[in-house]
Design a protein around this motif. Structure first.
Motif, PDB file in Angstrom:
ATOM      1  N   PHE A 166      -7.934  20.299  61.865  1.00  0.00           N
ATOM      2  CA  PHE A 166      -7.606  19.707  61.208  1.00  0.00           C
ATOM      3  C   PHE A 166      -9.540  19.689  60.365  1.00  0.00           C
ATOM      4  O   PHE A 166      -9.445  18.916  59.200  1.00  0.00           O
ATOM      5  N   SER A 167     -10.154  20.774  60.633  1.00  0.00           N
ATOM      6  CA  SER A 167     -11.623  20.415  59.989  1.00  0.00           C
ATOM      7  C   SER A 167     -11.240  21.429  58.702  1.00  0.00           C
ATOM      8  O   SER A 167     -11.531  21.281  57.548  1.00  0.00           O
ATOM      9  N   VAL A 168     -10.318  22.106  58.962  1.00  0.00           N
ATOM     10  CA  VAL A 168      -9.951  23.021  57.067  1.00  0.00           C
ATOM     11  C   VAL A 168      -8.791  22.274  56.154  1.00  0.00           C
ATOM     12  O   VAL A 168      -9.200  22.494  54.981  1.00  0.00           O
ATOM     13  N   LEU A 169      -8.223  21.490  56.941  1.00  0.00           N
ATOM     14  CA  LEU A 169      -7.964  19.828  56.249  1.00  0.00           C
ATOM     15  C   LEU A 169      -8.779  19.640  54.891  1.00  0.00           C
ATOM     16  O   LEU A 169      -8.388  18.941  54.189  1.00  0.00           O
ATOM     17  N   ARG A 170     -10.001  19.123  55.774  1.00  0.00           N
ATOM     18  CA  ARG A 170     -10.882  17.639  55.507  1.00  0.00           C
ATOM     19  C   ARG A 170     -11.268  18.692  54.510  1.00  0.00           C
ATOM     20  O   ARG A 170     -11.730  18.345  53.206  1.00  0.00           O
ATOM     21  N   ARG A 171     -11.739  19.970  54.549  1.00  0.00           N
ATOM     22  CA  ARG A 171     -12.480  20.851  53.617  1.00  0.00           C
ATOM     23  C   ARG A 171     -11.903  21.316  52.942  1.00  0.00           C
ATOM     24  O   ARG A 171     -12.882  20.849  51.390  1.00  0.00           O
ATOM     25  N   ALA A 172     -11.035  21.513  52.491  1.00  0.00           N
ATOM     26  CA  ALA A 172      -9.629  21.443  51.167  1.00  0.00           C
ATOM     27  C   ALA A 172     -10.018  20.318  50.405  1.00  0.00           C
ATOM     28  O   ALA A 172      -9.475  20.446  49.236  1.00  0.00           O
ATOM     29  N   PHE A 173      -9.647  18.888  51.039  1.00  0.00           N
ATOM     30  CA  PHE A 173     -10.006  17.441  50.615  1.00  0.00           C
ATOM     31  C   PHE A 173     -10.628  17.160  49.800  1.00  0.00           C
ATOM     32  O   PHE A 173     -10.847  17.235  49.148  1.00  0.00           O
ATOM     33  N   GLU A 174     -11.598  18.425  50.414  1.00  0.00           N
ATOM     34  CA  GLU A 174     -13.341  17.929  50.216  1.00  0.00           C
ATOM     35  C   GLU A 174     -13.295  18.858  48.625  1.00  0.00           C
ATOM     36  O   GLU A 174     -14.147  18.694  48.414  1.00  0.00           O
ATOM     37  N   THR A 175     -13.207  19.171  49.084  1.00  0.00           N
ATOM     38  CA  THR A 175     -13.026  20.452  47.921  1.00  0.00           C
ATOM     39  C   THR A 175     -12.604  20.271  46.293  1.00  0.00           C
ATOM     40  O   THR A 175     -12.763  20.915  45.161  1.00  0.00           O
ATOM     41  N   VAL A 176     -11.631  19.548  46.167  1.00  0.00           N
ATOM     42  CA  VAL A 176     -11.079  18.856  45.247  1.00  0.00           C
ATOM     43  C   VAL A 176     -11.549  17.257  44.594  1.00  0.00           C
ATOM     44  O   VAL A 176     -11.722  16.938  45.235  1.00  0.00           O
ATOM     45  N   ARG A 177     -12.235  18.113  43.546  1.00  0.00           N
ATOM     46  CA  ARG A 177     -12.617  16.448  42.253  1.00  0.00           C
ATOM     47  C   ARG A 177     -11.299  15.521  42.076  1.00  0.00           C
ATOM     48  O   ARG A 177     -10.346  16.156  40.750  1.00  0.00           O
ATOM     49  N   ILE A 178     -11.462  14.444  42.270  1.00  0.00           N
ATOM     50  CA  ILE A 178     -10.201  13.807  41.644  1.00  0.00           C
ATOM     51  C   ILE A 178     -10.504  13.211  40.166  1.00  0.00           C
ATOM     52  O   ILE A 178     -11.732  12.939  40.356  1.00  0.00           O
ATOM     53  N   PRO A 179      -9.585  13.431  39.272  1.00  0.00           N
ATOM     54  CA  PRO A 179     -10.072  13.478  37.632  1.00  0.00           C
ATOM     55  C   PRO A 179      -9.810  11.233  37.658  1.00  0.00           C
ATOM     56  O   PRO A 179      -9.317  10.614  38.308  1.00  0.00           O
ATOM     57  N   ASP A 180     -10.618  11.230  36.865  1.00  0.00           N
ATOM     58  CA  ASP A 180     -10.925   9.913  36.339  1.00  0.00           C
ATOM     59  C   ASP A 180      -9.362   9.055  36.140  1.00  0.00           C
ATOM     60  O   ASP A 180      -9.345   7.909  37.124  1.00  0.00           O
ATOM     61  N   GLU A 181      -8.330   9.549  35.571  1.00  0.00           N
ATOM     62  CA  GLU A 181      -7.441   9.230  35.563  1.00  0.00           C
ATOM     63  C   GLU A 181      -6.230   9.021  37.137  1.00  0.00           C
ATOM     64  O   GLU A 181      -6.137   8.114  36.358  1.00  0.00           O
ATOM     65  N   LEU A 182      -7.243   9.633  38.017  1.00  0.00           N
ATOM     66  CA  LEU A 182      -6.727   8.586  39.194  1.00  0.00           C
ATOM     67  C   LEU A 182      -7.660   7.873  40.055  1.00  0.00           C
ATOM     68  O   LEU A 182      -6.939   7.228  40.642  1.00  0.00           O
ATOM     69  N   ARG A 183      -8.435   7.916  39.308  1.00  0.00           N
ATOM     70  CA  ARG A 183      -9.586   7.296  40.085  1.00  0.00           C
ATOM     71  C   ARG A 183      -9.309   5.703  39.376  1.00  0.00           C
ATOM     72  O   ARG A 183      -9.840   4.457  39.876  1.00  0.00           O
ATOM     73  N   ARG A 184      -9.023   5.332  38.270  1.00  0.00           N
ATOM     74  CA  ARG A 184      -9.168   4.029  37.146  1.00  0.00           C
ATOM     75  C   ARG A 184      -8.056   3.417  37.365  1.00  0.00           C
ATOM     76  O   ARG A 184      -7.358   3.991  35.609  1.00  0.00           O
ATOM     77  N   THR A 185      -6.946   3.057  38.116  1.00  0.00           N
ATOM     78  CA  THR A 185      -6.091   3.019  37.780  1.00  0.00           C
ATOM     79  C   THR A 185      -5.974   1.364  38.165  1.00  0.00           C
ATOM     80  O   THR A 185      -4.952   0.879  39.137  1.00  0.00           O
TER      81      THR A 185
END
Length: 256
Positions: A166-185
Motif C-alpha cells: 500500500f506504500s508503493v500504491l500511494r507512491r505510484a498515485f502521487e507520482t502522477v500529475r492529474i491534468p487540468d482536463e480532469l480537475r476542472r469538471t
C-alpha cells in the motif's frame, strides 16, 4: 700515599651516590619551553550522512520497496463519477455518498506479466486489511471493500508485505500529475481518448503513449491506466495499451 688513595676513593663514591640520587628526582620542563607537546589520540568525530535519495526520470525517489514474481505494475485510476452513475452509489457510500467529490481514484495497483497477470496468490500475509491501515488510504481509494478486494486479488501477487504494497500504491498515485482536463469538471465534457492521453503525457515528463491507456465504459470515461517499473519509472506496456478505448470521442461525467 695510602691516605690520599683512601680519600680519593671516598670522593668517587660520593659522586656515584649523588648521581644516582639526582637521577631519581622527577624533572620538570623549564618554564616557557618551546618543546612540542603531543595531544592524546582522539577518535574522529563522524557526522552521520543523510541517505542519498536518487530521483528517477518520472520524478519519484528510487528507494521503493521492490516486489517480486512479476514484470511491472499497472496503476489503474478509475473515474469516480462514471462508477457512481452506474449504480455505484448503492454499493459504496464512502465513494458515492452525497457529500463525496471524487474524480480519479485508485482502482488498484496491479502486478503484471509482459503477457497476462497473476491474481489471488498464496501469501503468508493476512487476507484481511486492518481498518487502521485501510482508513489511511481512503483519500485516494475510498472504500474498505475496494481496498480489501484489491489486496487479495492483486496485492498478494506483489511479493511485498501488506504495508509495503500500500506504500508503493500511494507512491505510484502521487507520482502522477492529474491534468487540468480532469480537475476542472464542474460540467460534463466530451473529448477523444487520444486527447486525454496527450494531456497526461504533457503533464508527466517521461510518460510515453505506450505507457498510458484510457478505457471507456460504453461512451463514458472509465479508467486511466499507467504502467510503471518496479522502481516506479514509467515504462511501456503494449498489451495494456492495446486495450485502450478506440472511440473517437467519450463523455466525461462531471464531479458532483
Amino acid at each position: 700515599m695510602a691516605m690520599r688513595s683512601y680519600a680519593g676513593f671516598l670522593a668517587l663514591g660520593a659522586l656515584v651516590i649523588g648521581a644516582a640520587v639526582y637521577g631519581l628526582v622527577p624533572q620538570t620542563a623549564p618554564t616557557g619551553s618551546t618543546a612540542d607537546t603531543v595531544a592524546p589520540a582522539q577518535k574522529p568525530v563522524v557526522t552521520p550522512s543523510k541517505p542519498k535519495q536518487e530521483v528517477s526520470q518520472s520524478g519519484t525517489k528510487a528507494a521503493v520497496p521492490e516486489g517480486d514474481g512479476f514484470d511491472f505494475y499497472v496503476l489503474s485510476l478509475s473515474w469516480s463519477p462514471t462508477f457512481c452513475q452506474s449504480n455505484g452509489s448503492a454499493r459504496n457510500r464512502d465513494q458515492c455518498g452525497p457529500d463525496k467529490r471524487f474524480g480519479l481514484i485508485v482502482h488498484g495497483l496491479w502486478p503484471q506479466y509482459e503477457r497476462g497477470y497473476p491474481e489471488s496468490c498464496l501469501t503468508s500475509q493476512p487476507q484481511q486489511v486492518p481498518m487502521g491501515m485501510g482508513r489511511r488510504l481512503m483519500d485516494i481509494m475510498p472504500g474498505m471493500g475496494l481496498i480489501g478486494h484489491e489486496w487479495r486479488k492483486h496485492g498478494t501477487c506483489s511479493g511485498l508485505a501488506m504495508a509495503d504494497y500500500f506504500s508503493v500504491l500511494r507512491r505510484a498515485f502521487e507520482t502522477v500529475r492529474i491534468p487540468d482536463e480532469l480537475r476542472r469538471t464542474g460540467s460534463q465534457k466530451r473529448m477523444s481518448p487520444q486527447s486525454l492521453e496527450d494531456a497526461f503525457i504533457k503533464d508527466n515528463p517521461g510518460l510515453a503513449r505506450s505507457a498510458v491507456a484510457v478505457t471507456c465504459d460504453n461512451q463514458r470515461l472509465d479508467e486511466v491506466r499507467i504502467c510503471f517499473s518496479k522502481a516506479l519509472d514509467f515504462r511501456a506496456c503494449p498489451e495494456v495499451d492495446a486495450n485502450a478505448c478506440r472511440r473517437s470521442e467519450l463523455t466525461i461525467p462531471p464531479i458532483p
